[in-house]
Scaffold this motif. Structure first.
Motif, short mmCIF file in Angstrom:
data_model
loop_
_atom_site.label_atom_id
_atom_site.label_comp_id
_atom_site.label_asym_id
_atom_site.label_seq_id
_atom_site.Cartn_x
_atom_site.Cartn_y
_atom_site.Cartn_z
N TYR A 12 -12.14 -10.13 27.93
CA TYR A 12 -12.33 -8.95 27.18
C TYR A 12 -11.86 -9.14 25.87
O TYR A 12 -12.28 -8.77 24.79
CB TYR A 12 -12.50 -7.54 28.05
CG TYR A 12 -13.27 -7.32 28.91
CD1 TYR A 12 -14.57 -7.22 28.78
CD2 TYR A 12 -12.78 -7.54 30.40
CE1 TYR A 12 -15.54 -7.06 29.86
CE2 TYR A 12 -13.71 -7.37 31.41
CZ TYR A 12 -15.18 -7.10 31.02
OH TYR A 12 -15.93 -6.90 32.07
N VAL A 13 -10.42 -9.26 25.78
CA VAL A 13 -9.74 -9.34 24.49
C VAL A 13 -10.10 -10.55 23.77
O VAL A 13 -10.47 -10.52 22.25
CB VAL A 13 -8.20 -9.60 24.80
CG1 VAL A 13 -7.64 -9.80 23.48
CG2 VAL A 13 -7.81 -8.21 25.39
N THR A 14 -10.33 -11.59 24.49
CA THR A 14 -11.06 -12.80 23.65
C THR A 14 -12.32 -12.60 22.94
O THR A 14 -12.77 -12.91 22.02
CB THR A 14 -10.89 -14.10 24.37
OG1 THR A 14 -9.54 -14.33 25.07
CG2 THR A 14 -11.33 -15.12 23.78
N LYS A 15 -12.78 -11.80 23.89
CA LYS A 15 -14.51 -11.55 23.61
C LYS A 15 -14.55 -10.71 22.55
O LYS A 15 -15.18 -10.99 21.28
CB LYS A 15 -15.32 -11.12 24.67
CG LYS A 15 -16.65 -10.77 24.44
CD LYS A 15 -17.24 -10.20 25.64
CE LYS A 15 -18.85 -9.89 25.47
NZ LYS A 15 -19.45 -9.66 26.75
N ILE A 16 -13.89 -9.61 22.36
CA ILE A 16 -13.58 -8.79 21.24
C ILE A 16 -12.95 -9.17 19.93
O ILE A 16 -13.76 -9.43 18.82
CB ILE A 16 -12.71 -7.53 21.62
CG1 ILE A 16 -13.50 -6.54 22.67
CG2 ILE A 16 -12.52 -6.73 20.35
CD1 ILE A 16 -12.73 -5.54 23.28
N LEU B 220 -19.93 -22.18 8.12
CA LEU B 220 -20.50 -22.56 9.25
C LEU B 220 -19.80 -23.33 10.10
O LEU B 220 -19.70 -23.24 11.37
CB LEU B 220 -21.73 -23.50 9.08
CG LEU B 220 -22.80 -23.79 9.82
CD1 LEU B 220 -23.24 -22.75 10.93
CD2 LEU B 220 -23.80 -24.85 9.52
N ALA B 221 -19.01 -24.32 9.55
CA ALA B 221 -18.02 -25.09 10.43
C ALA B 221 -16.97 -24.28 11.04
O ALA B 221 -16.59 -24.58 12.27
CB ALA B 221 -17.40 -26.24 9.50
N VAL B 222 -16.36 -23.36 10.32
CA VAL B 222 -15.41 -22.72 10.80
C VAL B 222 -15.83 -21.77 12.08
O VAL B 222 -15.16 -21.64 13.03
CB VAL B 222 -14.75 -21.89 9.78
CG1 VAL B 222 -13.64 -20.70 10.42
CG2 VAL B 222 -13.81 -22.69 8.79
N SER B 223 -16.80 -20.97 12.01
CA SER B 223 -17.55 -20.49 12.99
C SER B 223 -17.81 -21.18 14.07
O SER B 223 -17.63 -20.66 15.41
CB SER B 223 -18.78 -19.64 12.27
OG SER B 223 -18.76 -18.77 11.38
N SER B 224 -18.36 -22.37 14.14
CA SER B 224 -18.63 -23.16 15.00
C SER B 224 -17.17 -23.58 15.81
O SER B 224 -17.00 -23.70 16.91
CB SER B 224 -19.27 -24.74 14.52
OG SER B 224 -20.55 -24.08 13.91
N VAL C 182 -13.33 -12.41 19.21
CA VAL C 182 -14.41 -13.52 18.61
C VAL C 182 -15.61 -12.66 17.91
O VAL C 182 -16.01 -13.15 16.67
CB VAL C 182 -14.88 -14.40 19.70
CG1 VAL C 182 -16.24 -15.26 19.33
CG2 VAL C 182 -13.93 -15.47 20.18
N LEU C 183 -16.04 -11.58 18.50
CA LEU C 183 -17.05 -10.80 17.91
C LEU C 183 -16.40 -10.34 16.71
O LEU C 183 -17.27 -10.28 15.65
CB LEU C 183 -17.37 -9.62 18.94
CG LEU C 183 -18.18 -10.34 20.21
CD1 LEU C 183 -18.37 -9.10 21.12
CD2 LEU C 183 -19.60 -10.82 19.75
N ALA C 184 -15.36 -9.67 16.48
CA ALA C 184 -14.61 -9.29 15.36
C ALA C 184 -14.72 -10.48 14.30
O ALA C 184 -15.07 -9.97 12.88
CB ALA C 184 -13.47 -8.55 15.62
N TRP C 185 -14.39 -11.43 14.60
CA TRP C 185 -14.38 -12.67 13.75
C TRP C 185 -15.84 -12.93 12.87
O TRP C 185 -15.85 -13.22 11.95
CB TRP C 185 -13.73 -13.86 14.34
CG TRP C 185 -13.76 -15.11 13.48
CD1 TRP C 185 -14.94 -15.91 13.55
CD2 TRP C 185 -13.19 -15.79 12.47
NE1 TRP C 185 -14.79 -17.13 12.91
CE2 TRP C 185 -13.54 -16.79 11.93
CE3 TRP C 185 -12.04 -14.92 11.66
CZ2 TRP C 185 -13.22 -17.51 10.98
CZ3 TRP C 185 -11.50 -15.60 10.88
CH2 TRP C 185 -12.18 -16.76 10.35
N LEU C 186 -16.72 -13.14 14.12
CA LEU C 186 -18.14 -13.27 13.83
C LEU C 186 -18.69 -12.30 12.88
O LEU C 186 -19.40 -12.31 11.82
CB LEU C 186 -18.69 -13.42 15.03
CG LEU C 186 -18.47 -14.92 15.84
CD1 LEU C 186 -19.31 -14.84 16.92
CD2 LEU C 186 -18.90 -15.96 14.90
#
Length: 494
Positions: free
Chosen positions: A435-439, A408-412, A441-445
Motif C-alpha cells: 500500500y505504501v508503494t502503491k500510494i 514519458l521515459a521517467v514515468s515508464s 507511485v500514484l502520487a508520483w504519477l
C-alpha cells in the motif's frame, strides 16, 4: 737601417699585444666582479684603471654583456647602483641580442634595479630588443606584476604603442603566456587596446580560447569590452577557433561560457555585423563594435545549453537501466531446460534456460513489465538520437517536446520499478509495503500529470498569443524587470 726599423716594428707589436692582453685581463676581472656582485672588487679595479668603465662602453659590441647587464640579470642591486652612479651611460647599453639592462631586470623581476634604471633613463621603457620587445613585454611574459606597474607609471604609453615584430600588444603576450594577474593590471590601466589584433588577426579572446584558459576567458567576457564575435584573418570567431581546435575536456565549459555571452560562429553572424571593423595592431580606425545579442537571447541560449546537457545525461542513464532490465528481469532467468519429468513424461509447464522466470509464473505481470520497460528504453533512445542528430533544436518548443518524451521515459521507469517490486516481494511482507508503494507511485504519477497539464496550458497560452486570440492589451502589459540573479529556465519563450 732596415734591421733597426724591423726591430722597432716588432717592439711596437709586442707593446700592442701586451696592452691588448692587459685590457682583456681587466675586462675579465670586471666581468667576474659583476658575476659576484662585489662592489669592493669594482672599486679596486677602478683604482687600477679609472677608465675601465669607459672602455666597457666602447667595447660592449665585442662583449656579450656589460657589467651592468650582468648585475641586472643576477639582481645585484648595490653593484648596479654603483655602476649607474659612476657611469649612467651604461643604462642605455645593448648586448648582442639588443637587450638593455632594463630588459633583463624587467624579465627577472628585480624591482629595485628597474626603479634605478628608470630614474636614469626612462626612455629605455620604449627600447626594443631584436625581437621587437620592450621591457614591458618581457615583464608581462614573465608575469612580473610589480615591475609592470613601475614601467607603466614611468611611461604610460608603453602599454599601448609598442608592438612586437608579430604585431602583438602586451595584452596578447599576457594571454599567450597565461599571465592573468598581469593582464588584469594592464586592463585596469588602459583597456583601449582590448580588441586589437596581431598579424594573424587574433584578438586576446581568440588566444585565450586557443590556450583553453577558462579563467582568462571568464575574466575577459565579464570585465572588459572584448568583442566576442570578432573575426581573425581566417574569418573565424572565438567559437570557430574552439570548434576547429584539438578536442579537450575543457571544451564543453568554454563553449557554454562563450555561448552564454552571445558568441556565434562566423557563418551565423549577420552580414552587416560581420562587415564592422575592429581596431587592429595595424589600424587605428574608429572603433565599431558588432552588436551583441539581446539579453533575452543570451538567457535563452544558456537555458537551451543546460537543458540539452541535462537531458542527454538522464536519457543515457534511463537507457542503461532499461537495457539492464531486459538482460536481468525480475526473478532472474531459468538456469536449465525442463521439458520432461524424471520418468520421461512431458511436464505441465516446461521452460528453457535463459528465459525469464516471471514470464512463466506471472505472464500478465511480465507483459506489463516488458511494455513499460521498452517504452522507457525507446523514449530515452529517441532523446539521445534527436540531441546528437544535428537537427536545429534551437527553440524552446522543441526542447519542451524533448522534455515531454523524457517525462514519458521517467514515468515508464517508475511503473517498471513498481511492477518489479510488487511481484518480487513475498506475500508474507506485502501488506503495508504494497500500500505504501502503491500510494507513492500514484502520487508520483499525479505529480507528473500536474506538470504535464501545466505545460499543456502554457502551450495553449503561447499559441493563443501567437495567433492573436489573446487581446493585444494583455500582450502589451509592461514587463516585470528581470532579476539577473534569478534562474529563468522555466520561461515562456517557446
Amino acid at each position: 737601417m732596415r734591421g733597426r726599423r724591423r726591430d722597432e716594428m716588432k717592439l711596437l707589436k709586442l707593446l700592442d699585444a701586451g696592452r691588448e692582453e692587459e685590457r682583456e685581463n681587466m675586462e675579465s676581472r670586471i666581468h667576474e666582479a659583476a658575476l659576484k656582485g662585489s662592489v669592493a672588487c669594482l672599486l679596486e679595479l677602478l683604482e687600477e684603471d679609472p677608465l675601465i668603465l669607459d672602455r666597457t662602453i666602447d667595447t660592449d659590441a665585442r662583449m656579450s654583456e656589460t657589467p651592468l647587464h650582468v648585475a641586472a640579470m643576477l639582481g645585484h642591486v648595490d653593484l648596479a647602483r654603483e655602476l649607474l652612479t659612476r657611469k649612467p651611460q651604461l643604462a642605455s647599453g645593448l648586448n648582442a641580442k639588443g637587450s638593455s639592462p632594463l630588459h633583463l631586470a624587467s624579465a627577472k623581476g628585480y624591482l629595485q634595479i628597474v626603479r634605478d634604471l628608470i630614474s636614469i633613463s626612462p626612455e629605455n621603457c620604449l627600447a626594443r630588443d631584436q625581437g621587437g620587445r620592450t621591457p614591458l613585454h618581457l615583464a608581462a611574459m614573465k608575469g612580473r606584476v610589480a615591475v609592470l606597474d613601475e614601467l607603466i607609471r614611468a611611461k604610460p604609453e608603453a602599454s599601448r604603442v609598442p608592438l612586437t615584430s608579430r604585431g602583438e600588444t602586451v595584452l596578447h603576450l599576457c594571454v599567450k603566456h597565461n599571465r592573468l594577474e598581469a593582464l588584469k593590471l594592464l586592463l585596469e590601466k588602459d583597456d583601449e587596446s582590448v580588441n586589437w589584433k596581431d598579424e594573424d588577426g587574433n584578438t586576446i579572446l581568440h588566444l585565450a580560447v586557443v590556450k583553453k584558459s577558462i579563467r582568462t576567458i571568464r575574466f575577459l567576457l565579464a570585465n572588459t569590452r572584448v568583442e566576442v564575435n570578432s573575426l581573425n584573418a581566417n574569418g573565424c570567431t572565438a567559437l570557430d577557433v574552439l570548434a576547429k581546435g584539438p578536442g579537450d575536456a575543457k571544451d564543453t565549459t568554454i563553449y557554454q561560457i562563450l555561448e552564454g555571452t552571445g558568441a556565434l560562429r562566423a557563418k551565423d553572424i549577420p552580414p552587416a555585423a560581420a562587415g564592422d571593423e575592429i581596431p587592429t595592431a595595424k589600424t587605428s580606425s574608429t572603433n565599431k563594435q558588432v552588436k551583441k545579442p539581446k539579453p533575452e537571447k543570451k538567457r535563452q541560449t544558456d537555458w537551451l545549453g543546460r537543458k540539452k546537457s541535462a537531458l542527454m545525461v538522464v536519457a543515457s542513464l534511463i537507457a542503461t537501466v532499461a537495457f539492464q532490465g531486459v538482460i536481468a528481469p525480475p526473478g532472474g532467468v531459468w538456469q536449465d531446460d525442463l521439458t520432461t519429468d524424471s520418468n520421461g513424461n512431458p511436464v505441465e509447464k516446461p521452460h528453457f534456460a535463459g528465459t525469464s522466470v516471471l514470464a512463466y509464473n506471472i505472464p500478465i505481470a511480465y507483459g506489463q513489465y516488458i511494455i513499460f520497460n521498452t517504452l522507457g528504453f525507446l523514449a530515452s533512445l529517441s532523446i539521445i538520437l534527436l540531441l546528437v542528430s544535428g537537427l536545429p533544436l534551437k527553440r524552446r518548443r522543441w526542447m519542451w517536446a524533448l522534455m515531454v518524451i523524457m517525462w514519458l521515459a521517467v514515468s515508464s521507469l517508475v511503473l517498471t520499478y513498481f511492477i518489479s517490486l510488487l511481484h518480487m516481494t513475498p506475500d508474507s511482507v506485502k501488506g503495508v509495503l504494497y500500500y505504501v508503494t502503491k500510494i507513492s507511485v500514484l502520487a508520483w504519477l499525479g505529480l507528473m500529470g500536474v506538470v504535464l497539464l501545466a505545460n499543456f496550458i502554457r502551450v495553449k497560452l503561447w499559441l493563443a498569443r501567437k495567433y492573436g486570440v489573446v487581446k493585444e492589451t494583455q500582450m502589451n502589459k509592461p514587463a516585470v524587470p528581470m532579476d539577473p540573479n534569478h534562474d529563468y529556465d522555466s520561461g515562456d519563450d517557446f
